[in-house]
Design an enzyme around this catalytic site. Structure first.
Site, short mmCIF file in Angstrom:
data_model
loop_
_atom_site.label_atom_id
_atom_site.label_comp_id
_atom_site.label_asym_id
_atom_site.label_seq_id
_atom_site.Cartn_x
_atom_site.Cartn_y
_atom_site.Cartn_z
N ASP A 228 26.44 -13.50 -2.32
CA ASP A 228 26.32 -13.19 -0.90
C ASP A 228 26.65 -14.40 -0.02
OD1 ASP A 228 25.50 -11.77 1.40
OD2 ASP A 228 23.50 -12.64 1.25
N ASP A 229 26.20 -15.58 -0.43
CA ASP A 229 26.40 -16.76 0.42
C ASP A 229 27.87 -17.17 0.47
OD1 ASP A 229 23.59 -17.45 1.08
OD2 ASP A 229 23.48 -17.40 -1.10
N TYR B 207 13.05 -10.70 7.16
CA TYR B 207 14.29 -11.37 6.79
C TYR B 207 14.35 -12.68 7.57
CZ TYR B 207 19.39 -11.60 5.95
OH TYR B 207 20.65 -11.98 5.59
N ASN C 52 20.86 -21.44 8.82
CA ASN C 52 19.54 -20.81 8.92
C ASN C 52 18.47 -21.73 8.36
OD1 ASN C 52 20.52 -18.26 9.87
ND2 ASN C 52 21.26 -17.85 7.81
N LYS D 177 16.08 -9.67 1.23
CA LYS D 177 17.44 -9.08 1.16
C LYS D 177 17.33 -7.63 0.70
CE LYS D 177 19.99 -12.80 2.09
NZ LYS D 177 21.13 -12.97 2.98
N GLU E 260 21.98 -15.02 -4.78
CA GLU E 260 21.53 -15.45 -3.45
C GLU E 260 20.93 -16.84 -3.49
OE1 GLU E 260 21.95 -13.18 -0.78
OE2 GLU E 260 21.64 -15.02 0.34
N ASP E 261 21.37 -17.66 -2.59
CA ASP E 261 20.77 -18.98 -2.37
C ASP E 261 20.66 -19.84 -3.62
OD1 ASP E 261 20.77 -18.03 0.16
OD2 ASP E 261 18.64 -18.32 0.57
N ARG F 120 18.42 -23.42 -3.15
CA ARG F 120 18.85 -23.69 -1.76
C ARG F 120 18.47 -22.47 -0.94
NH1 ARG F 120 21.14 -20.72 1.55
NH2 ARG F 120 23.35 -20.65 1.14
N ALA G 162 30.66 -28.28 3.88
CA ALA G 162 31.58 -27.89 2.80
C ALA G 162 30.79 -27.53 1.56
CB ALA G 162 32.57 -29.02 2.53
N ARG H 281 0.81 -1.22 0.00
CA ARG H 281 0.00 0.00 0.00
C ARG H 281 0.83 1.26 0.00
NH1 ARG H 281 -2.58 -2.19 4.36
NH2 ARG H 281 -1.69 -0.71 5.84
N ALA I 185 28.81 -22.01 1.21
CA ALA I 185 29.07 -21.12 2.34
C ALA I 185 30.34 -21.57 3.08
CB ALA I 185 27.87 -21.10 3.29
N1 LIG Z 1 24.79 -17.10 8.65
C1 LIG Z 1 24.93 -16.74 7.41
O1 LIG Z 1 25.16 -15.58 7.09
C2 LIG Z 1 24.83 -17.78 6.33
C3 LIG Z 1 25.26 -17.47 5.05
C4 LIG Z 1 25.19 -18.43 4.05
C5 LIG Z 1 24.66 -19.68 4.33
N2 LIG Z 1 24.21 -19.93 5.58
C6 LIG Z 1 23.63 -21.23 5.92
O2 LIG Z 1 24.58 -22.24 5.69
C7 LIG Z 1 23.91 -23.45 5.42
C8 LIG Z 1 24.64 -24.15 4.30
O3 LIG Z 1 24.61 -23.44 3.11
P1 LIG Z 1 25.31 -24.04 1.78
O4 LIG Z 1 24.91 -23.23 0.62
O5 LIG Z 1 26.74 -24.20 1.99
O6 LIG Z 1 24.54 -25.43 1.72
P2 LIG Z 1 24.89 -26.84 1.13
O7 LIG Z 1 23.68 -27.68 1.28
O8 LIG Z 1 25.49 -26.70 -0.21
O9 LIG Z 1 26.05 -27.40 2.08
C9 LIG Z 1 25.82 -28.10 3.24
C10 LIG Z 1 27.09 -28.83 3.61
O10 LIG Z 1 26.88 -29.44 4.87
C11 LIG Z 1 27.31 -30.78 4.79
N3 LIG Z 1 26.59 -31.62 5.75
C12 LIG Z 1 25.37 -32.19 5.63
N4 LIG Z 1 25.13 -32.97 6.68
C13 LIG Z 1 26.20 -32.89 7.48
C14 LIG Z 1 26.54 -33.49 8.73
N5 LIG Z 1 25.71 -34.33 9.34
N6 LIG Z 1 27.73 -33.17 9.28
C15 LIG Z 1 28.58 -32.32 8.68
N7 LIG Z 1 28.31 -31.74 7.50
C16 LIG Z 1 27.13 -32.02 6.92
C17 LIG Z 1 27.06 -31.19 3.36
O11 LIG Z 1 27.83 -32.34 3.01
C18 LIG Z 1 27.48 -29.95 2.64
O12 LIG Z 1 28.87 -29.95 2.46
C19 LIG Z 1 22.46 -23.09 5.17
O13 LIG Z 1 21.69 -23.43 6.29
C20 LIG Z 1 22.47 -21.59 5.04
O14 LIG Z 1 21.30 -21.01 5.54
C21 LIG Z 1 24.30 -19.00 6.59
O1 LIG Z 2 19.72 -15.23 4.37
C1 LIG Z 2 20.33 -15.30 5.42
O2 LIG Z 2 19.82 -15.07 6.51
C2 LIG Z 2 21.79 -15.66 5.44
C3 LIG Z 2 22.27 -16.43 4.27
O3 LIG Z 2 22.24 -15.70 3.10
C4 LIG Z 2 21.62 -17.76 4.11
O4 LIG Z 2 21.46 -18.18 2.98
O5 LIG Z 2 21.31 -18.39 5.11
MG LIG Z 3 21.70 -16.73 1.43
#
Ligand SMILES: NC(=O)c1ccc[n+]([C@@H]2O[C@H](COP(=O)([O-])OP(=O)(O)OC[C@H]3O[C@@H](n4cnc5c(N)ncnc54)[C@H](O)[C@@H]3O)[C@@H](O)[C@H]2O)c1
Ligand SMILES: O=C(O)C[C@H](O)C(=O)O
Ligand SMILES: [Mg+2]
Length: 676
Positions: free
Chosen positions: A314-315, A149, A470, A220, A291-292, A202, A351, A128, A354
């Site tokens: 960003d990630d 967010y 998250n 974002k 993003e994601d 993701r 791994a 609005r 992120a």
């Molecule tokens: N806090 C922040 O600012 C921020 C920023 C980016 C991403 N994140 C969070 O990080 C997480 C991962 O993001 P991503 O893009 O790397 O995802 P992704 O799914 O590509 O990676 C996940 C990783 O975790 C591993 N994993 C899964 N199960 C596991 C276990 N039991 N033990 C150990 N490792 C395990 C996987 O093998 C993989 O390497 C998401 O929850 C995302 O929200 C947070």
């Molecule tokens: O979006 C967020 O809160 C952080 C990060 O970009 C994520 O993907 O988890």
């Molecule tokens: Mg993100």
């Protein structure tokens, strides 16, 4: 007859005539302009003399997702709606499902059962009155950032089909191949500064949410406006819908996206290439934040575009910067200088894009501190132990991901520590006794009681836990668990917000929010104002160092390693200034608007801050207009003055700003001394 009722009658007569497909002869201009029509249920055409978003925002003509593809093309709507064309019955089903959802969430819902209801109320306000929406958000950022967010935005994406009312942003789908270059002109804004794009593969730690992931791009960009003062008319959330591999969504009749499996390989890349070409053709100066995207593509796309477009992920990059700032904070919290960072033993769980982003940047940071040469880089490698879904990664790992390969432990080294390929997280923590345990695994509760018990044996005087996944349920552990099991002295950060922990006797266990929100708005704003053609590693490093130096000695010793959300505008401004400064040093800055590159080079740091104040003050004008109900057409400099006089949004004056600046300069100097 009163004036009002005669107007009412006249307008209902007009509507009736329009519905009967008769041109209103009293409106010849409108009638002449009416060249397109939309088809009603009974197939009788309705004349419309509007186009694009104006149709979607007009309740008389809007059919939302029920507009057919032909209508979308004819009415310049292509890209402005999610790609799945729905029947009106499906629309009603979606609405009813949403109506019932509140009850379900109130019954077995998340920590805040009202979160979705709050989001709805804010979203309606957003639809609005944007000025008022952002004023509410800025003034109550601590309370409402968790709604617009992370974490609520995750819930919103999960429930998006029911929550969908008015579209926001653009949708480019696999069906739009070959059309994107023209579709991009359906967006009404002549200028776009910031795009946040996702392919929904993701979303947070919630997996593939397909087209419903657009909510994350919207969230974002809300922070770009609220924290960086970016003009809300110049932001564009984008969803690239290449299908979904989420079987539930593929079968859901109410899903708003393409119901086919995701494109992959070259076909996928071609879609993203076409999108990038289209948006940069129309808006050559736009900054695109990825993003994601699932990890499989996040790193590849970043490498593909980062040297030719003004973009960042960003990630990968934002998260890395925030993590490094926190890791340095954790070193300081132990009462040690930052230069001791290369001595830290760090276990990383996860791994994906992120985790790998953090590992690469942490390794480079250590290497710089150790002398910035080949051997420093090599020796930094041994400070990390990486555990993924298959356990500890060693060089014995079969089909190892090339991005994780540089962090695979050498077999002999691992064996000496009593660890082997695939060792469990608890074993690794037990043997390594790390200073830091950092989670980016998307597995809620991964830092179990056993893992946290093992961390008690850490060789650090003050171990640090970063449960960065998250949303809330995906956090590797809660702050309560961390403080109660590992001890009161622990440093704790989580990606989603948690409350501080009462440790008794008036002591507080601080829960820091380690989220990329402290960097991406400043990275975007700094890149925009510098006019840098790319987002360089140096600019990202400057952003991260700025965040690290932002926290005072007293704060870090108290376990506070990140600022509170209430300071997000201030930290964003600082980060942006650091990014601009670095772009100037690297000779990347080409200037912005009235300030060309030469003028930028000449700007003293003090003036740089003033320029940033101008931008961050943008909403000052909005608010002044909003409250004084008068219109201003002002230059930036005057905007600044008006905003400072109006107070509110800006809340600081030049003198105070100068003081802050001097303090920061000192901090930065300290930082550089420690850092180099
Ligand atoms: N806090 C922040 O600012 C921020 C920023 C980016 C991403 N994140 C969070 O990080 C997480 C991962 O993001 P991503 O893009 O790397 O995802 P992704 O799914 O590509 O990676 C996940 C990783 O975790 C591993 N994993 C899964 N199960 C596991 C276990 N039991 N033990 C150990 N490792 C395990 C996987 O093998 C993989 O390497 C998401 O929850 C995302 O929200 C947070
Ligand atoms: O979006 C967020 O809160 C952080 C990060 O970009 C994520 O993907 O988890
Ligand atoms: Mg993100």
């Amino acid at each position: 007859m009163s004036n009002f009722s005669s107007q009412l009658r006249a307008s209902s007569a007009l509507i009736k005539r329009l519905r009967q497909n008769r041109f209103p002869s009293t409106y010849p201009a409108a009638a002449a302009a009416a060249r397109s029509f939309t088809t009603t249920e009974c197939n009788r055409p309705t004349i419309v003399h509007k186009r694009s978003l104006d149709i979607l925002h007009d309740p008389l003509f809007n059919k939302g997702t029920a507009f057919s593809m032909t209508e979308r093309d004819r009415l310049d709507l292509r890209g402005l709606l999610p790609p799945n064309v729905m029947t009106s019955e499906q629309q009603i089903q979606r609405f009813m499902a949403d109506l019932k959802r509140l009850e379900v969430h109130a019954r077995d819902g998340p920590a805040d059962p009202n979160a979705l209801a709050k989001w709805r109320i804010l979203n309606r306000l957003h639809d609005r009155n944007e000025t008022m929406y952002y004023k509410v958000l800025i003034d109550n950022i601590e309370e409402y950032a968790p709604i617009v967010y992370t974490p609520t935005v995750g819930l919103v994406c999960q429930n998006y089909s029911g929550l969908f009312r008015r579209p926001r942003g653009m949708y480019f789908s696999a069906e739009d191949r070959g059309e994107m270059m023209s579709m991009v002109y359906n967006w009404p804004a002549e200028q776009v500064d910031m795009i946040v794009v996702t392919d929904g593969s993701r979303i947070l730690g919630l997996g593939d949410l397909g087209v419903h992931g657009i909510g994350i791009a919207v969230g974002k960009l809300d922070l770009y406006v609220a924290a960086a003062g970016i003009n809300p008319q110049r932001v564009l959330p984008v969803m690239i819908d290449v299908g979904t591999n989420n079987e539930k969504l593929l079968k859901d009749p109410l899903y708003l996206g393409l119901q086919e499996h995701r494109l992959d390989g070259d076909e996928y890349v071609e879609v993203i290439d076409e999108f990038m070409e289209a948006v940069y053709t129309r808006w050559p100066n736009v900054i695109v934040q990825f993003e994601d995207f699932q990890s499989k593509w996040a790193l590849k796309l970043l490498q593909r575009y980062r040297n030719s477009y003004r973009m960042f992920n960003d990630d990968v990059q934002g998260t890395a910067g925030v993590a490094i700032a926190g890791l340095l904070g954790a070193v300081r919290a132990q009462g040690r200088p930052m230069i001791d960072f290369p001595k830290q033993k760090i276990v990383v769980a996860g791994a994906g894009s992120a985790g790998i982003g953090v590992l690469n940047t942490a390794r480079k940071t250590m290497a710089r501190m150790l002398g910035n040469n080949e051997s420093a880089f090599e020796s930094a490698r041994s400070q990390f132990w990486v555990v993924d879904a298959k356990g500890l990664i060693t060089e014995e790992r079969e089909n190892i991901d090339p991005d994780a390969q540089p962090f695979a432990r050498k077999v002999n080294e691992a064996n000496r520590q009593g660890l082997g390929e695939g060792a469990s997280l608890v074993e690794v923590v037990r043997q390594v006794k790390p200073d830091v345990l950092l989670g980016l695994s998307a597995v809620g509760g991964l830092f179990s009681k056993e893992v946290l018990e093992a961390l008690k044996e850490s060789t650090s005087t003050r171990p640090a836990i970063f449960a960065m996944s998250n949303p809330t349920n995906n956090a590797e552990c809660t702050p309560d668990e961390a403080f109660s099991i590992v001890g009161d002295n622990v440093i704790f950060a989580s990606g989603s917000p948690f409350r501080d922990v009462d440790l008794g006797n008036g002591r507080v266990g601080h829960c820091n929010q380690g989220n990329n929100m402290y960097l991406f708005p400043g990275i975007g704003l700094g890149t925009l104002l510098s006019g840098s053609r790319i987002v360089s590693d140096g600019m990202l490093q400057a952003a991260s160092e700025c965040l690290a130096a932002y926290m005072t000695e007293e704060e870090v010793l108290n376990g506070v390693i990140y600022p509170s959300t209430s300071r997000i505008r201030d930290i964003t401004k600082e980060v942006a200034a650091a990014v601009v400064k670095e772009a100037i040093i690297e000779d990347l800055a080409e200037g912005y608007r009235g300030v060309d590159s030469r003028e930028l080079q000449r700007l003293s740091q003090v003036r740089l801050y003033f320029c940033l104040e101008d931008t961050v003050a943008y909403f000052g004008t909005f608010f002044t207009r909003f409250y004084c109900k008068s219109r201003y057409s002002l230059s930036w400099k005057v905007v600044y003055l008006v905003a400072s006089i109006a107070g509110g949004a800006l809340g600081s004056c030049k003198n105070r700003e100068q003081e802050i600046l001097l303090e920061r300069e000192q901090n930065n100097d300290n930082f550089s001394e420690n850092f180099n």
